[in-house]
Write an enzyme that holds these catalytic residues in place. Structure first.
Site, PDB file in Angstrom:
ATOM      1  N   GLU A   1       0.517  -1.194  -0.149  1.00  0.00           N
ATOM      2  CA  GLU A   1      -0.547   0.054   0.392  1.00  0.00           C
ATOM      3  C   GLU A   1       1.156   1.084  -0.349  1.00  0.00           C
ATOM      4  O   GLU A   1       2.153   1.367   0.799  1.00  0.00           O
ATOM      5  CB  GLU A   1      -0.759   0.141   1.563  1.00  0.00           C
ATOM      6  CG  GLU A   1      -1.481   1.319   1.738  1.00  0.00           C
ATOM      7  CD  GLU A   1      -2.791   1.149   2.702  1.00  0.00           C
ATOM      8  OE1 GLU A   1      -3.686   1.680   2.716  1.00  0.00           O
ATOM      9  OE2 GLU A   1      -1.761   0.371   3.688  1.00  0.00           O
TER      10      GLU A   1
ATOM     11  N   LYS B   1      -9.523   2.597  -2.283  1.00  0.00           N
ATOM     12  CA  LYS B   1      -9.980   1.954  -1.000  1.00  0.00           C
ATOM     13  C   LYS B   1     -11.596   2.439  -0.008  1.00  0.00           C
ATOM     14  O   LYS B   1     -11.458   2.855   0.122  1.00  0.00           O
ATOM     15  CB  LYS B   1      -8.935   2.428  -0.091  1.00  0.00           C
ATOM     16  CG  LYS B   1      -8.745   1.698   1.238  1.00  0.00           C
ATOM     17  CD  LYS B   1      -7.309   2.095   2.427  1.00  0.00           C
ATOM     18  CE  LYS B   1      -7.655   1.691   3.461  1.00  0.00           C
ATOM     19  NZ  LYS B   1      -5.843   2.223   4.303  1.00  0.00           N
TER      20      LYS B   1
ATOM     21  N   CYS C   1      -5.084  -2.927   2.516  1.00  0.00           N
ATOM     22  CA  CYS C   1      -5.362  -2.688   4.022  1.00  0.00           C
ATOM     23  C   CYS C   1      -6.219  -2.852   4.763  1.00  0.00           C
ATOM     24  O   CYS C   1      -6.807  -4.011   5.581  1.00  0.00           O
ATOM     25  CB  CYS C   1      -3.990  -1.402   4.086  1.00  0.00           C
ATOM     26  SG  CYS C   1      -3.430  -1.713   6.227  1.00  0.00           S
TER      27      CYS C   1
END
Length: 257
Positions: free
Chosen positions: A44, A110, A144
């Site tokens: 990331e 995300k 994540c």
């Protein structure tokens, strides 16, 4: 014949908020990869570290890194996947790019911005999942904090590979290890987690723990060092597991708002 996907997990330290330095370091590291790799997975925010100050990054750096990814994919005849700070339409996103050798590029923003660090205050959250068809494999990449939300990863498309790229810190690494294995088992899929290593400028330490699990939760590769590790994913394995153990037939279909 078994279809295989050869994957390289790049577990690297990151220079803080310095895209140029990180691209140069990755140039060197990727040169060592052999020609039989199909997919390279980067962490990331692999050009900056997990910064909550995107204004410190030149607005043009996202496009520069995307061009770099496209160049590397073409040069090495591989796909690359990883997320970066990206500026577009007067907003910043934590944007993942999946770049194929022919230049085809897919994006995923995300979905679950990390509220504990204030990511939701500075980055615009995504709303759509991404499924990429690549070399006979259906791949679902995420970022994540998405790992903590199993409904978002629910395997309703019969994907073959689930990927999480991360900057996951040391104090909560047991959760990383446990949830990656759970996502593999519950979705009957290969699950890849690529975390960074080292420390950042705001005091967080990252222990790596990049890993790949198969569709039954068996660990295929694991690392706690700064290195690139490789493994092969088997389409035959996924077919056999799902045909023998038809657990996905009983899955719930959730509607997300």
């Amino acid at each position: 014949m078994d279809e295989l996907l050869n994957v390289a997990l790049v577990q690297t330290s990151l220079a803080w908020e310095d895209p140029k330095a990180n691209r140069a370091e990755l140039d060197t590291k990727l040169e060592a990869l052999t020609s039989d790799i199909d997919l390279i997975v980067l962490p990331e925010m692999f050009t900056t570290g997990f910064t909550m100050s995107p204004q410190n990054i030149g607005k043009e750096e996202g496009q520069k890194t995307l061009a770099w990814m496209q160049q590397k994919a073409k040069e090495k005849d591989v796909a690359l996947v990883g997320s970066i700070v990206f500026y577009e339409n007067d907003a910043y996103t934590n944007r993942l790019f999946f770049v194929e050798p022919d230049g085809k590029t897919s994006i995923y923003d995300k979905r679950h911005t990390f509220t504990l660090a204030g990511e939701d205050k500075v980055y615009q959250a995504g709303k759509e999942r991404l499924i990429v068809n690549y070399k006979g494999f259906k791949i679902c990449p995420m970022i994540c904090y998405d790992l903590r939300f199993p409904v978002w990863a629910r395997n309703t498309e019969d994907y073959d590979v689930l990927i999480y790229v991360a900057n996951w810190p040391e104090p909560r690494i047991t959760a990383w290890d446990t949830l990656l294995k759970a996502r593999a088992i519950e979705n009957m899929t290969h699950c890849i987690g690529v975390n960074r290593i080292g420390s950042d400028e705001v005091g967080h330490k990252y222990p790596g723990h990049s890993v790949v699990f198969d569709g039954l939760g068996k660990e295929l590769v694991f690392s706690t060092k700064e290195e690139i590790v490789t493994t092969s994913l088997s389409k035959k394995h996924i077919h056999e597991v799902r045909n023998k153990l038809k657990f996905l037939n009983d899955r719930d279909y959730f509607t997300l708002e």
